[in-house]
Design an enzyme around this catalytic site. Structure first.
Site, PDB file in Angstrom:
ATOM      1  N   CYS A 263     -60.753 -29.634   4.653  1.00  0.00           N
ATOM      2  CA  CYS A 263     -61.648 -30.722   4.257  1.00  0.00           C
ATOM      3  C   CYS A 263     -62.969 -30.541   5.000  1.00  0.00           C
ATOM      4  O   CYS A 263     -62.988 -30.499   6.237  1.00  0.00           O
ATOM      5  CB  CYS A 263     -60.991 -32.048   4.651  1.00  0.00           C
TER       6      CYS A 263
ATOM      7  N   CYS B  12     -67.365 -29.366  -0.728  1.00  0.00           N
ATOM      8  CA  CYS B  12     -66.253 -30.322  -0.624  1.00  0.00           C
ATOM      9  C   CYS B  12     -65.094 -29.682  -1.374  1.00  0.00           C
ATOM     10  O   CYS B  12     -65.277 -29.201  -2.504  1.00  0.00           O
ATOM     11  CB  CYS B  12     -66.630 -31.647  -1.269  1.00  0.00           C
TER      12      CYS B  12
HETATM   13  N1  DGL Z   1     -62.189 -32.920   0.261  1.00  0.00           N
HETATM   14  C1  DGL Z   1     -63.044 -33.466   1.242  1.00  0.00           C
HETATM   15  C2  DGL Z   1     -64.129 -32.487   1.663  1.00  0.00           C
HETATM   16  O1  DGL Z   1     -63.931 -31.300   1.564  1.00  0.00           O
HETATM   17  C3  DGL Z   1     -63.599 -34.835   1.123  1.00  0.00           C
HETATM   18  C4  DGL Z   1     -63.333 -35.700  -0.029  1.00  0.00           C
HETATM   19  C5  DGL Z   1     -63.454 -37.149   0.374  1.00  0.00           C
HETATM   20  O2  DGL Z   1     -64.568 -37.678   0.370  1.00  0.00           O
HETATM   21  O3  DGL Z   1     -62.428 -37.696   0.749  1.00  0.00           O
HETATM   22  O4  DGL Z   1     -65.170 -32.897   2.117  1.00  0.00           O
END
Ligand code: DGL
Length: 277
Positions: free
Chosen positions: A83, A194
């Protein structure tokens, strides 16, 4: 004659904990299964407390700590933060809290974008929290000299993806809104900053135009996790052919929805358990 006996820890699979605010990290997990076929992978989707990218830093730090504690209790020896938001906001604090544990994070692929761009205009699609973080600002300042970075905080996009309706008209409109802003800047390269955005990559490509280069770091992160940490400490892990089948999938959100994603993305029917962390 005496035969050497392998130490017990060399025979049990290395345990890798992976987490994201939801389904985004599955793109990293898919690659990890290929790169580390002998590893036991434990994935937690913190969907019950998502999206991370539009919440306070305090929320992201608290949740990341809880999820990592849970993975540690499950025996994780290495943690992959799949993430961008949690990496940007919390990774330094997680490393401080668990100094013995290797953490591999994910950050927007500015470096590969600099290699790919021809006109020096790069778009970065990421969450508001990632783009506003000190870590990202430092990364961008250190790498970017002559080129222009156009940052787009894609509000609502991760949440819409998490919801699972990837091809409906609302999704296409949302993608178009975010991409239109980058198109206007004439970018020739777009970084997916993301992990959720991988799921709508084809829509982003269509909205930006076929000539625009899309940079996604999921595969590179998994390779890095394999190369720099696990492979060095446990060479046997990489030698097993095939995909890792030792998989634990958990979510703090809707298990059925997560299971559908996991099935579509990983091509397997591993049961998903809902956990309260
Ligand atoms: N998947 C996450 C990232 O790579 C964030 C998504 C969210 O905002 O929860 O930033």
């Amino acid at each position: 004659m005496k035969f050497p006996v392998a130490p017990i820890e060399a025979m049990t699979p290395v345990r890798v904990g992976v987490f994201d605010s939801g389904v985004g990290g599955l793109s990293v997990l898919r690659e990890l299964r290929r790169q580390l076929p002998g590893a036991a992978l434990h994935y937690v989707a913190d969907a019950g407390h998502a999206p991370y990218g539009e919440r306070s830093d305090e929320h992201v730090v608290t949740r990341s700590r809880r999820v990592v504690s849970h993975l540690m209790e499950g025996g994780a020896q290495v943690i992959v933060i799949a993430c961008n938001t949690a990496t940007a906001v919390a990774s330094h604090l997680l490393r401080e809290a668990w100094p013995e544990t290797p953490f591999i994070g994910v950050e927007p692929g500015i470096k590969p974008a600099l290699l790919a761009t021809l006109n020096g205009r790069i778009g970065v699609m990421a969450t508001r929290a990632t783009l506003g973080s000190e870590k990202f600002q430092r990364l961008a300042a250190a790498l970017v000299t002559r080129e222009a970075l156009h940052l787009r905080a894609c509000d609502g996009l991760a949440a819409a993806i998490e919801h699972g309706l990837l091809d409906n008209p609302e999704m296409l409109t949302l993608v178009e809104t975010h991409c239109a802003a980058l198109r206007e800047q004439g970018v020739d390269t777009v970084v997916l900053g993301c992990t959720h955005y991988t799921f709508v990559r084809q829509h982003i490509q269509a909205a930006m135009g076929a000539a625009v280069h899309i940079v996604d770091t999921a595969e590179a992160v998994a390779r890095h996790a394999a190369d720099t940490t696990v492979r060095k400490t446990r060479p046997d892990v990489a030698d097993t052919p095939g995909h890792s089948t030792l998989l634990t999938l958990q979510t703090t959100g809707d298990a059925a929805r997560f299971q559908r994603f996991a099935h579509a993305w990983l091509g397997l029917e591993t049961a998903v358990r809902r956990v309260v962390i």
